[in-house]
Design a protein around this motif. Sequence first.
Motif, PDB file in Angstrom:
ATOM      1  N   THR A   1      -2.228  12.053  -2.647  1.00 40.08           N
ATOM      2  CA  THR A   1      -1.526  12.697  -1.534  1.00 40.08           C
ATOM      3  C   THR A   1      -0.739  13.903  -2.022  1.00 40.08           C
ATOM      4  O   THR A   1      -0.792  14.990  -1.426  1.00 40.08           O
ATOM      5  N   ASN A   2      -0.036  13.741  -3.121  1.00 37.70           N
ATOM      6  CA  ASN A   2       0.791  14.823  -3.658  1.00 37.70           C
ATOM      7  C   ASN A   2      -0.035  15.969  -4.239  1.00 37.70           C
ATOM      8  O   ASN A   2       0.467  17.073  -4.419  1.00 37.70           O
ATOM      9  N   ALA A   3      -1.307  15.695  -4.540  1.00 36.80           N
ATOM     10  CA  ALA A   3      -2.193  16.744  -5.054  1.00 36.80           C
ATOM     11  C   ALA A   3      -2.681  17.664  -3.942  1.00 36.80           C
ATOM     12  O   ALA A   3      -3.439  18.593  -4.199  1.00 36.80           O
ATOM     13  N   ARG A   4      -2.244  17.379  -2.721  1.00 36.51           N
ATOM     14  CA  ARG A   4      -2.554  18.211  -1.556  1.00 36.51           C
ATOM     15  C   ARG A   4      -4.055  18.333  -1.314  1.00 36.51           C
ATOM     16  O   ARG A   4      -4.588  19.407  -1.041  1.00 36.51           O
ATOM     17  N   MET A   5      -4.721  17.201  -1.422  1.00 33.01           N
ATOM     18  CA  MET A   5      -6.132  17.162  -1.065  1.00 33.01           C
ATOM     19  C   MET A   5      -6.271  17.009   0.440  1.00 33.01           C
ATOM     20  O   MET A   5      -5.286  16.829   1.158  1.00 33.01           O
ATOM     21  N   SER A   6      -7.498  17.043   0.912  1.00 39.23           N
ATOM     22  CA  SER A   6      -7.745  16.950   2.346  1.00 39.23           C
ATOM     23  C   SER A   6      -8.126  15.542   2.784  1.00 39.23           C
ATOM     24  O   SER A   6      -8.155  15.254   3.985  1.00 39.23           O
TER      25      SER A   6
ATOM     26  N   ASP B   1      -0.395   7.773  -3.823  1.00 41.89           N
ATOM     27  CA  ASP B   1       0.585   8.856  -3.691  1.00 41.89           C
ATOM     28  C   ASP B   1       0.208  10.059  -4.545  1.00 41.89           C
ATOM     29  O   ASP B   1       0.439  11.208  -4.148  1.00 41.89           O
TER      30      ASP B   1
ATOM     31  N   LEU C   1      -3.886  13.934   5.365  1.00 44.25           N
ATOM     32  CA  LEU C   1      -5.110  13.552   4.682  1.00 44.25           C
ATOM     33  C   LEU C   1      -5.862  12.521   5.511  1.00 44.25           C
ATOM     34  O   LEU C   1      -5.249  11.593   6.062  1.00 44.25           O
TER      35      LEU C   1
ATOM     36  N   GLU D   1       0.630  12.802   6.165  1.00 50.92           N
ATOM     37  CA  GLU D   1       0.657  14.093   5.483  1.00 50.92           C
ATOM     38  C   GLU D   1      -0.565  14.941   5.806  1.00 50.92           C
ATOM     39  O   GLU D   1      -0.699  16.055   5.310  1.00 50.92           O
TER      40      GLU D   1
END
Length: 329
Positions: A235-240, A232, A268, A266
């Motif tokens: 995911t929350n770090a807004r990676m690809s 998570d 990713l 999301e």
Amino acid sequence: MKANIAIIGTGGTIAGRGESSVNTSAYACSVVSVDEILSGIPELASLANLQAEQLLQMGSENFATEHLLLLGSRISRLLQQDHVDGVVVTHGTDTIDETAYFLHLTLKSMKPVVVVGSMRPPSALSPDGPLNLYNAILVASSPASRGKGTLVVSNDEIHTARDVVKTSTFKLESFRSPYGPLGYVVEGMPRYYREPARSHTLETPWSIEEIDRLPEVGIVYAHGGIDAGMVDAVTNARMSGIVYAATGNGNVAEHVVGALLRARREGLHVVRASRTGSGVVIRNGAQPDDKYDWLVVDDQAPQKARILLMLALTREARSAELQRMFHRY
């Protein structure tokens, strides 16, 4: 006629210095210039016509995507010069395998590019850097090295950048490829015994000249009792993307599956890899990848899979095409 070889210094242990000659693991990293390194090996003058520059001066654990782009762009410009026959990069060993693989996939030239480092600093009682660098220049100067992509030379061995990984914190024979080296340097002569099997350089869709940024991809390392919150966090770090360095054949603990599914929802891309160090992760083997819209690395080490996914996402977002890339490169 001697070859014309460009040397790019970026720091690392090969540019380090210890307080005494017996300091082989504890030393100051990246304090010796590339010119000083070359001046300490007078035998190099007989190998090639050398031009050197200090592009970076850092331990390779500090290499970020902007450093990969900077280094790749500089090498590309050098390779485009008619009088340059090859390029050698002195580099820290921590992430030498990642940098070399990035160059292997993005440079557009038949000319040899060799990345070299050392496990001991030049100040050590028996340093490996001088001979590694000597051999790297030999390899870069050899017509037999043309068209093989980026190479890593260490401990008398010549490795393809796709396969090689660092396997020890201190041993001179740290660099290994699961299928063995491409060849060896024996008494001043590069000897090749196999070719890179996967596409590289001129056969890839990525050119360093066309890349101004790379999407970020994180790696999550699996272990017994892993907290799904680690997934998570990525995911929350807004990676690809996420490369999940799983146990065994890409096995995912039941309580982590939901977090990886959320990551995919999301946006990713999720790639199943293995922390074992060798072998193939089978698609739809340990997990229903088709159902979950996940990817598998084939035989790539997690850190290599991260490099490939970052590059792949600069041109493609469809899962089927991304999976094809993992099976081709």
